[in-house]
Motif scaffolding. Structure first.
Motif, PDB file in Angstrom:
ATOM      1  N   ALA A 200      -8.154   1.265  -1.449  1.00  0.00           N
ATOM      2  CA  ALA A 200      -7.923   2.618  -0.929  1.00  0.00           C
ATOM      3  C   ALA A 200      -7.012   2.560   0.297  1.00  0.00           C
ATOM      4  O   ALA A 200      -6.002   3.260   0.370  1.00  0.00           O
ATOM      5  N   GLN A 201      -7.367   1.716   1.249  1.00  0.00           N
ATOM      6  CA  GLN A 201      -6.555   1.621   2.466  1.00  0.00           C
ATOM      7  C   GLN A 201      -5.194   1.006   2.181  1.00  0.00           C
ATOM      8  O   GLN A 201      -4.181   1.425   2.724  1.00  0.00           O
ATOM      9  N   ALA A 202      -5.171  -0.006   1.331  1.00  0.00           N
ATOM     10  CA  ALA A 202      -3.900  -0.682   1.051  1.00  0.00           C
ATOM     11  C   ALA A 202      -2.916   0.291   0.409  1.00  0.00           C
ATOM     12  O   ALA A 202      -1.745   0.345   0.787  1.00  0.00           O
ATOM     13  N   LEU A 203      -3.399   1.096  -0.546  1.00  0.00           N
ATOM     14  CA  LEU A 203      -2.497   2.021  -1.236  1.00  0.00           C
ATOM     15  C   LEU A 203      -2.125   3.207  -0.355  1.00  0.00           C
ATOM     16  O   LEU A 203      -1.104   3.848  -0.571  1.00  0.00           O
ATOM     17  N   ALA A 204      -2.976   3.494   0.635  1.00  0.00           N
ATOM     18  CA  ALA A 204      -2.611   4.553   1.584  1.00  0.00           C
ATOM     19  C   ALA A 204      -1.465   4.097   2.478  1.00  0.00           C
ATOM     20  O   ALA A 204      -0.713   4.914   3.009  1.00  0.00           O
ATOM     21  N   THR A 205      -1.321   2.798   2.636  1.00  0.00           N
ATOM     22  CA  THR A 205      -0.307   2.250   3.541  1.00  0.00           C
ATOM     23  C   THR A 205       0.950   1.809   2.797  1.00  0.00           C
ATOM     24  O   THR A 205       2.058   1.954   3.305  1.00  0.00           O
ATOM     25  N   ALA A 206       0.775   1.267   1.598  1.00  0.00           N
ATOM     26  CA  ALA A 206       1.904   0.696   0.853  1.00  0.00           C
ATOM     27  C   ALA A 206       2.636   1.753   0.048  1.00  0.00           C
ATOM     28  O   ALA A 206       2.062   2.770  -0.322  1.00  0.00           O
ATOM     29  N   VAL A 207       3.906   1.494  -0.237  1.00  0.00           N
ATOM     30  CA  VAL A 207       4.690   2.419  -1.044  1.00  0.00           C
ATOM     31  C   VAL A 207       4.454   2.156  -2.534  1.00  0.00           C
ATOM     32  O   VAL A 207       4.493   3.054  -3.358  1.00  0.00           O
ATOM     33  N   ARG A 208       4.175   0.884  -2.864  1.00  0.00           N
ATOM     34  CA  ARG A 208       3.872   0.551  -4.250  1.00  0.00           C
ATOM     35  C   ARG A 208       2.979  -0.673  -4.272  1.00  0.00           C
ATOM     36  O   ARG A 208       2.695  -1.258  -3.220  1.00  0.00           O
ATOM     37  N   GLY A 209       2.512  -1.031  -5.454  1.00  0.00           N
ATOM     38  CA  GLY A 209       1.576  -2.145  -5.502  1.00  0.00           C
ATOM     39  C   GLY A 209       1.598  -2.874  -6.830  1.00  0.00           C
ATOM     40  O   GLY A 209       2.069  -2.354  -7.849  1.00  0.00           O
TER      41      GLY A 209
END
Ligand SMILES: Nc1ncnc2c1ncn2[C@@H]1O[C@H](COP(=O)(O)OP(=O)(O)O)[C@@H](O)[C@H]1O
Ligand SMILES: [Mg+2]
Length: 257
Positions: A200-209
């Protein structure tokens, strides 16, 4: 896409008889924050070890700004602008906070700019200024994570590899640390590869994954699309709100296994 900073092609790597990565390819462009999601044991840390020159792949190639890293050591790669913050932080516990930051700048000879960077780090992480004279081993887990990131930034990287910075931290601290990562990215243009179980936090910060499962990339999408994906929602975000369509897909998925 912007200039590619870091690129991995078809990486295989492991530990003796254990194969941890099975043909992993990814790229990070200048100025991007990219997340790598995966459950425990998926191969996330192994991937960062390969990208940082800590572990030699058995197959495939890593390129940093277009140049193969070959058998370059982590030292050489720090000089070339890539810094790895490993899992578990690994600050020097007996050194003061300030001396940990000094250690992060050990390859630099621009003393004035280094002095300015101490101030910049204390600006990002005010608690580190308050505690600058204390041994790093006395800091809390969150403070040690801040110090590990600040120490990495003292090398002035163009690429920052972060291995589960949220591990063991309270949600409020995680939010704070990810906000700083976003700020560092925006202000200094540092490309960040963010390895996380905290999707949740990672995707809130990253543009893609990328999603890593058992050593393979099984998905590569924008953060918005990953956040909307039923499987990601269920397995990585713990949200069970599949519609009828989602349930059918899930049954098919189970049959593959
Ligand atoms: N030093 C090691 N020796 C042997 N196997 C290892 C070692 N480190 C990791 N592994 C194995 O490699 C796989 C991937 O581990 P790792 O990259 O640490 O995953 P993650 O960081 O996603 O939790 C796992 O099966 C793990 O047990
Ligand atoms: Mg790991």
């Amino acid at each position: 896409m912007d200039r590619v900073l870091l690129e991995a092609g078809n990486i295989e790597a492991g530990y003796g008889p254990v194969t941890a990565l099975r043909g992993v390819s990814l790229r990070l462009a200048a100025g991007e924050i990219v997340a790598v999601l995966g459950a425990n044991g998926a191969g996330k840390s192994t991937l960062l070890k390969v990208l940082s020159g800590t572990l030699a792949p058995t197959r495939g190639e890593v390129r940093l700004e277009g140049e193969p890293i070959g058998s370059a050591t982590p030292d050489r790669l720090v000089r070339r602008g890539l810094v790895h913050v490993p899992e578990g932080r690994e600050v020097f516990p007996l050194l003061s906070v300030r001396d940990n930051l000094v250690a992060g700048a050990y390859l630099r000879d621009d003393a004035d700019a280094v002095a300015a960077d101490f101030e910049r780090m204390y600006g990002y992480f005010p608690v580190l200024r308050e505690r600058r004279a204390q041994p790093a081993g006395l800091l809390s887990g969150g403070e040690q994570q801040m110090l590990a990131i600040a120490r990495a930034l003292m090398a002035r990287p163009r690429v920052l590899l972060l291995d589960e910075p949220s591990l063991g931290l309270s949600p409020a601290l995680v939010k704070e640390i990810f906000a700083i990562v976003a700020r560092i990215n925006a202000e200094a243009g540092v490309g960040v590869l963010l390895v996380e179980q905290n999707a949740a936090q990672a995707l809130a910060t990253a543009v893609r994954g990328y999603v890593l499962e058992l050593g393979r990339i099984v998905m590569e999408e924008s953060s918005a699309r990953l956040l909307a994906n039923d499987d990601i929602r269920e397995f990585y975000l713990g949200i069970k709100d599949r519609g009828v369509r989602g349930q059918r897909r899930w049954k098919r998925r189970k049959q593959w296994r």
